[in-house]
Scaffold this active site. Structure first.
Site, PDB file in Angstrom:
ATOM      1  N   GLY A  67       0.814  -1.570   0.673  1.00  0.00           N
ATOM      2  CA  GLY A  67      -0.184   0.394   0.001  1.00  0.00           C
ATOM      3  C   GLY A  67       0.728   1.085  -0.205  1.00  0.00           C
ATOM      4  N   THR A  68       1.912   1.620   0.444  1.00  0.00           N
ATOM      5  CA  THR A  68       2.886   2.053   0.903  1.00  0.00           C
ATOM      6  C   THR A  68       3.707   2.340  -0.339  1.00  0.00           C
ATOM      7  OG1 THR A  68       2.742   2.382   3.012  1.00  0.00           O
ATOM      8  CG2 THR A  68       4.897   3.207   1.508  1.00  0.00           C
ATOM      9  N   ASN A 147      -7.932   4.093   8.128  1.00  0.00           N
ATOM     10  CA  ASN A 147      -7.269   3.094   9.247  1.00  0.00           C
ATOM     11  C   ASN A 147      -7.427   2.637  10.605  1.00  0.00           C
ATOM     12  OD1 ASN A 147      -5.912   5.018   8.979  1.00  0.00           O
ATOM     13  ND2 ASN A 147      -4.248   3.532   9.318  1.00  0.00           N
ATOM     14  N   GLN A 175      -7.633   0.126   3.063  1.00  0.00           N
ATOM     15  CA  GLN A 175      -8.552  -0.947   4.432  1.00  0.00           C
ATOM     16  C   GLN A 175      -9.793  -1.204   3.652  1.00  0.00           C
ATOM     17  OE1 GLN A 175      -7.783  -1.628   7.540  1.00  0.00           O
ATOM     18  NE2 GLN A 175      -5.754  -1.222   7.821  1.00  0.00           N
ATOM     19  N   SER A 194      -3.436  -3.181  -1.045  1.00  0.00           N
ATOM     20  CA  SER A 194      -2.073  -4.338  -0.402  1.00  0.00           C
ATOM     21  C   SER A 194      -2.577  -5.862  -0.590  1.00  0.00           C
ATOM     22  CB  SER A 194      -1.776  -3.253   0.544  1.00  0.00           C
ATOM     23  OG  SER A 194      -1.055  -4.257   1.786  1.00  0.00           O
ATOM     24  N   HIS A 196      -1.636  -8.027   2.338  1.00  0.00           N
ATOM     25  CA  HIS A 196      -1.287  -8.439   3.279  1.00  0.00           C
ATOM     26  C   HIS A 196      -1.943  -7.707   4.221  1.00  0.00           C
ATOM     27  CE1 HIS A 196      -0.378  -5.144   5.755  1.00  0.00           C
ATOM     28  NE2 HIS A 196      -0.012  -5.056   5.074  1.00  0.00           N
ATOM     29  N   THR A 231      13.689  -7.136 -11.209  1.00  0.00           N
ATOM     30  CA  THR A 231      12.831  -8.240 -11.582  1.00  0.00           C
ATOM     31  C   THR A 231      11.109  -8.397 -10.823  1.00  0.00           C
ATOM     32  OG1 THR A 231      14.699  -8.535 -11.610  1.00  0.00           O
ATOM     33  CG2 THR A 231      12.749 -10.300 -11.114  1.00  0.00           C
ATOM     34  N   CYS A 312       0.802   1.309  12.843  1.00  0.00           N
ATOM     35  CA  CYS A 312       2.003   2.009  12.109  1.00  0.00           C
ATOM     36  C   CYS A 312       2.028   3.460  13.268  1.00  0.00           C
ATOM     37  CB  CYS A 312       1.637   3.160  11.061  1.00  0.00           C
ATOM     38  SG  CYS A 312       0.566   1.389  10.047  1.00  0.00           S
TER      39      CYS A 312
END
Lengths: 364, 400
Positions: A67-68, A147, A175, A194, A196, A231, A312
Site C-alpha cells: 500500500g505504501t 484505518n 482498508q 495491499s 497483506h 525484477t 503504524c
C-alpha cells in the site's frame, strides 16, 4: 489467541500460501527472460494482472511492494507527470502517513497541498472539497476507509463532484478492499491496494489505474511498463491475484459491530470512537483516563489481540493525528483501542472478547 | 429516451445484382460473429439496411466501438427512441443533434409518419422539432436541399425514432463474400497488412506460418498468434497453420549453395503452402511481398520462387512504399506486435550475400539431387492448427 487486529495485518489464507509456494517452486524464472521458463513466468504474471484488472474493473495495474508504495507511486507519479498543468493537490488530514508524508515531500518541491479538515465522525465536508478545487488542482487523494476509526468516504459522490474539474482522483483502498464493497461504476482514476490486508502476503500490492499518465519513481530495467523497475515478484503477484479473488465482505461484520457497540455502551468509562456510519470491520473505542496500551496488554493476558489506534503509530508515544483531528475529548485521547475483524473472525471470538473485556475492565 | 438500435448502411452492394442477398447474408453472419459474446444483441438484415438492437446499454457501447472494424459497411447511425409526445421528441432531438458537428453547418428535419393515428401532421411535427433544435443550436442554418445535417424522425406505432449522426464504416466487402485464400504470415510488418487488404476485399483468410524450433523461440510464435488474433477482429474467424519447418530448412542448407538457399527455402514454403491450400480449400496464396524490399523480392526472385506453383499468388503490397505499409500496420494495430524483436525462420540462416537475380535453371538444378517431397508432406501433416479469435485458456486457474 483470538486475533482482532486485522486492520494491521491479516493471516494469509492457506490457498494463497499454496500459490506462493507453487509459483516459487515451478515458475521461478525471471519473467523478462526470453527462454521458455521465462515465458511461462511472464504468462503467469500477466494472467495475475489480467485477473486483478478484471476484479477491480480497472484498465491498468502495476505490481508494487504494498500500500505504501502504491500510494507513493500514485502521488509522485501523478505530480511529476501533470506538474505542467498545475501543482495543487487536495487531501484530508486523516489520511495514512504514506500519503501525508509523500505530500509533505512534494510540498518541499513546490507543490501546493490543501489538507481538508474533518468533522467528529472523521468525514470531510463535500462543499469544502468543492470550494478547494482550483484550475490548477491536479489530484485529489482520499482513502476509502480510515484505518484507525473506519470512517467511509463517499467515493461515488466525490467522483461525481470531481467530474467537471481537471483533477484526477486517487483512492487508497487498502482498508476497504475485500471488506467493504467498492462500487464498480464509481472507480476512481487510481486505486491502491495491499495484499497483506486481504489475507495475502506482506510485500505485495497493486496500483490500479485508468487513463492516467504516470512518471516512474523507481528507475532501472524498465519492468512494469517502466513504472517500477526491478525484477517482478511473480509469486507475490500471483498470490495477490488469488487473495483478491477470494476476498469478500462478510455480512457478519455489521452484526458483530452492532453487538459490540451495545455491549460497550454498558460501561460508563467507555466511549465509542468510530462513527455510526463507519465500515463494520473496524471499531475504535476509548477508555476514560486510561492508556490504550494498558488495555491492549490486559486483553493480551486474556489471549485477545487488539491494538491501539493504528499499528503504524502505536509504537510512538504521540497521539495519532486521526484521533487529534476528530476532536476526541482529552480524557479519552490516550485510551483509544481498535478492534478489527477479518475473514477468520468468528462469533465465538466476539463472545470471548466481551468476556475478556469484562474481566480486564474490573481490574483497571 | 434511449439509444437501443443502430442502422447500418451497406457498402458496395448496389452493384451486386443477383448476388446481393448472399452478400447481405454474409455481412449479417460477420456482424453476428463480431458480437457473439454479447447476448442481448439482435440483428435484422433487410434489403437496403441492417438494424442491430440491444436493450443493454453496455452492449450497445460495444456495438458502436466494434462496428467501425467490420468490412462491408458504408456507414451507420445510432437511432434514438423517444415517447410519442412533443416534449419527449424535442428532448431526444436535442440529444441526437448535440452529438453532430454543427459549426457552420446547414440543417433540416425530415419526418416520416407511418403511424397515421399520431394526432399531428408532418408539417406540424417538422415545424415543432425544427424550430426547437434551431433555438437550441443557433450555429445551424436551415437548408432544405442537401443539408449537412439531416435529422430524420420517424413516427411509428410504439415510439418515435430519430437519428442525425452518420459514422463512417470500414467500407470494402463483407469478409467471406470473396472466397478464401491462404496468407503466408511471417511475423514481420508486411504480411498482416497484406492480409488486411485482402480481408477488405471480402476474402476470408487461412494463415500459414513457418516455424523452426529450436532456432526460433516461443515468443516468436506468440507474436504470430497475436497477429492472427488481430486479423480475426475484422469480422471473420481465421485458422492459423503452424508448419514445423526445421528439417526442410536444414535439408536445403545441405543441398544447395549458400547464395541460393534463400530462393530455395522460399520455393519449399510455396510448395508446403500449396498442399495446405488444397486441404483447406483456398483459391489463392497471399504474400506480403513488396518489390525491391529484400533480395527475395526482386522480379527475378519472385519468378524463381513462383515457378513451383500454378496457384494464383496475390501480392497486394507489391507496389507499395514501406512507409505506407507501416502506416497501415499502425492503423490496424499490428505494427506494435510485428516489431517485437524475435528471430523468425527467414532470418536465422540468412546467407551473407543472397543472389538478387537467381537463375531458375540453376535453382532447379541444385534441388533435383534430392526429393523434398517426403519432407514437405511430413511438414504439412505435422502442422498445428489454431482457431482465432482464441478462447482464453485457463492454464493457471488453480494458481490464481
Amino acid at each position: 489467541m483470538i486475533y482482532l487486529d486485522n486492520s494491521a495485518t491479516t493471516k494469509p489464507r492457506k490457498e494463497v500460501l499454496e500459490t506462493f509456494i507453487t509459483v516459487n517452486e515451478q515458475y521461478y524464472a525471471n519473467p523478462a527472460s526470453i527462454h521458455r521458463m521465462g515465458n511461462e513466468a511472464e504468462d503467469l504474471l500477466e494472467g495475475a494482472r489480467a485477473q486483478i484488472k478484471q476484479l477491480l474493473k480497472m484498465e491498468h495495474a502495476v505490481f508494487t511492494s504494498g500500500g505504501t508504495e502504491s500510494n507513493n507511486l500514485a502521488l509522485f507519479g501523478v505530480a511529476k507527470a501533470y506538474q505542467h498543468r498545475g501543482k495543487h493537490i487536495i487531501t484530508a488530514v486523516t489520511e495514512h502517513p504514506s500519503v501525508l508524508k509523500s505530500l509533505e515531500a512534494l510540498e518541499q518541491q513546490g507543490f501546493d497541498i490543501t489538507r481538508l479538515p474533518v468533522d467528529r465522525s472523521g468525514a470531510i465536508d463535500l462543499n469544502e472539497l468543492n470550494n478547494a478545487l482550483r484550475q490548477d488542482t491536479i489530484l485529489v487523494s482520499l482513502m476509502h476507509v480510515n484505518n484507525e476509526i473506519g470512517t467511509v468516504h463517499p467515493i461515488a459522490e466525490i467522483k461525481k463532484l470531481l467530474k467537471g474539474s481537471w483533477a484526477l482522483f486517487h483512492v487508497d483502498a487498502v482498508q476497504s478492499i475485500g471488506k467493504v464493497k467498492l462500487l464498480a461504476d464509481s472507480m476512481p482514476d487510481l486505486l491502491s491496494i495491499s495484499g497483506h490486508k486481504i489475507h495475502g502476503l506482506k510485500g505485495s500490492g497493486v496500483l490500479a489505474y485508468n487513463q492516467v499518465e504516470l512518471e516512474a519513481i523507481l528507475h532501472g530495467g524498465g519492468q512494469e511498463f517502466g513504472l517500477r523497475s526491478g525484477t517482478v515478484a511473480v509469486p507475490q503477484a500471483a498470490a495477490l491475484a488469488k487473495a483478491l479473488r477470494l476476498a469478500e465482505p462478510k455480512p457478519d461484520y455489521a452484526e458483530w459491530n452492532k453487538d459490540l457497540r451495545t455491549f460497550f455502551k454498558g460501561f460508563n468509562g467507555v466511549k465509542i470512537i468510530s462513527p455510526e456510519t463507519a465500515a463494520p470491520h473496524i471499531l475504535a473505542i476509548a477508555l476514560k483516563g486510561l492508556k490504550g496500551e494498558i488495555l491492549v496488554t490486559g486483553l493480551q493476558q486474556e489471549s485477545v489481540i487488539v491494538s491501539t489506534s493504528s499499528a503504524c503509530s502505536s509504537k510512538s508515544k504521540e497521539i495519532s493525528h486521526v484521533i487529534e483531528a476528530i476532536g476526541v475529548p482529552r480524557e479519552f485521547k490516550e485510551g483509544v483501542i481498535r478492534i478489527s475483524f477479518g475473514a477468520f473472525t468468528t462469533a465465538q471470538d466476539i463472545a470471548e472478547l466481551k468476556k475478556a473485556f469484562e474481566r480486564v475492565y474490573r481490574l483497571v | 429516451m434511449k439509444t437501443n438500435q443502430v442502422l447500418v448502411r451497406y457498402g458496395e452492394l448496389s452493384t451486386k445484382g443477383k448476388n446481393r442477398s448472399s452478400f447481405i447474408g454474409r455481412l449479417r453472419d460477420n456482424v453476428r460473429q463480431t458480437f457473439s459474446d454479447l447476448e442481448s444483441i439482435r440483428i435484422k438484415a433487410e434489403r437496403d439496411r441492417m438494424f442491430i438492437y440491444s436493450d443493454e446499454e453496455k452492449d450497445m457501447e460495444k456495438v458502436l466501438e466494434r462496428l467501425p472494424l467490420v468490412f462491408g459497411i458504408q456507414s451507420f447511425s445510432p437511432v434514438t427512441q423517444s415517447e410519442l409526445t412533443f416534449d419527449a421528441m424535442k428532448q431526444a432531438a436535442i440529444a441526437v443533434v448535440s452529438k453532430v458537428d454543427r459549426q457552420n453547418k446547414s440543417f433540416k428535419v425530415s419526418v416520416k409518419r407511418p403511424n397515421k393515428a399520431f394526432p399531428y401532421e408532418k408539417p406540424e411535427i417538422t415545424q415543432a422539432i425544427g424550430s426547437h433544435v434551431l433555438r437550441s443550436f443557433p450555429e445551424l442554418t436551415v437548408q432544405m436541399k442537401h443539408p449537412d445535417v439531416e435529422l430524420k424522425v420517424e413516427i411509428r406505432e410504439e415510439a418515435a425514432y430519430m437519428m442525425a449522426e452518420v459514422i463512417p464504416g470500414a467500407g470494402g466487402l463483407p469478409v467471406g463474400a470473396g472466397g478464401k485464400a491462404l496468407l503466408m504470415l511471417s511475423g514481420g510488418i508486411d504480411s498482416p497488412v497484406a492480409g488486411y487488404h485482402m480481408l477488405k476485399r471480402g476474402v476470408r483468410l487461412e494463415l500459414i506460418h513457418f516455424f523452426s524450433p529450436p532456432f526460433t523461440n516461443d515468443r516468436a510464435k506468440e507474436k504470430v498468434l497475436d497477429l492472427a488474433d488481430k486479423l480475426s477482429q475484422f469480422g471473420s474467424s481465421v485458422n492459423l497453420h503452424i508448419i514445423p519447418f526445421t528439417k526442410l530448412q536444414q535439408e536445403v542448407h545441405k543441398q544447395v549453395p549458400d547464395n541460393i538457399t534463400m530462393t530455395s527455402t522460399r520455393r519449399m514454403m510455396m510448395r508446403v503452402a500449396d498442399l495446405v491450400l488444397a486441404e483447406t480449400k483456398c483459391q489463392a496464396i497471399i504474400t506480403g511481398e513488396s518489390l525491391g524490399q529484400v533480395a527475395s523480392q526482386t522480379l527475378e526472385s519472385l519468378h524463381a520462387i513462383n515457378a513451383v506453383t500454378n496457384t494464383p499468388v496475390l501480392r497486394p503490397l507489391i507496389a507499395m512504399d514501406k512507409l505506407d505499409i507501416i502506416e497501415t500496420a499502425q492503423q490496424i494495430g499490428t505494427y506494435e506486435i510485428s516489431i517485437r524483436p524475435f528471430e523468425d525462420c527467414c532470418t536465422i540462416f540468412t546467407p551473407s550475400s543472397p543472389k538478387t537475380k537467381p537463375k531458375l535453371e540453376k535453382v532447379e538444378y541444385y534441388e533435383k539431387f534430392v526429393s523434398f517431397d517426403d519432407l514437405i508432406q511430413e511438414a504439412v501433416q505435422e502442422r498445428e492448427t489454431i482457431k482465432f479469435p482464441r478462447v482464453q485458456e485457463a492454464k493457471f486457474e488453480g494458481l490464481l
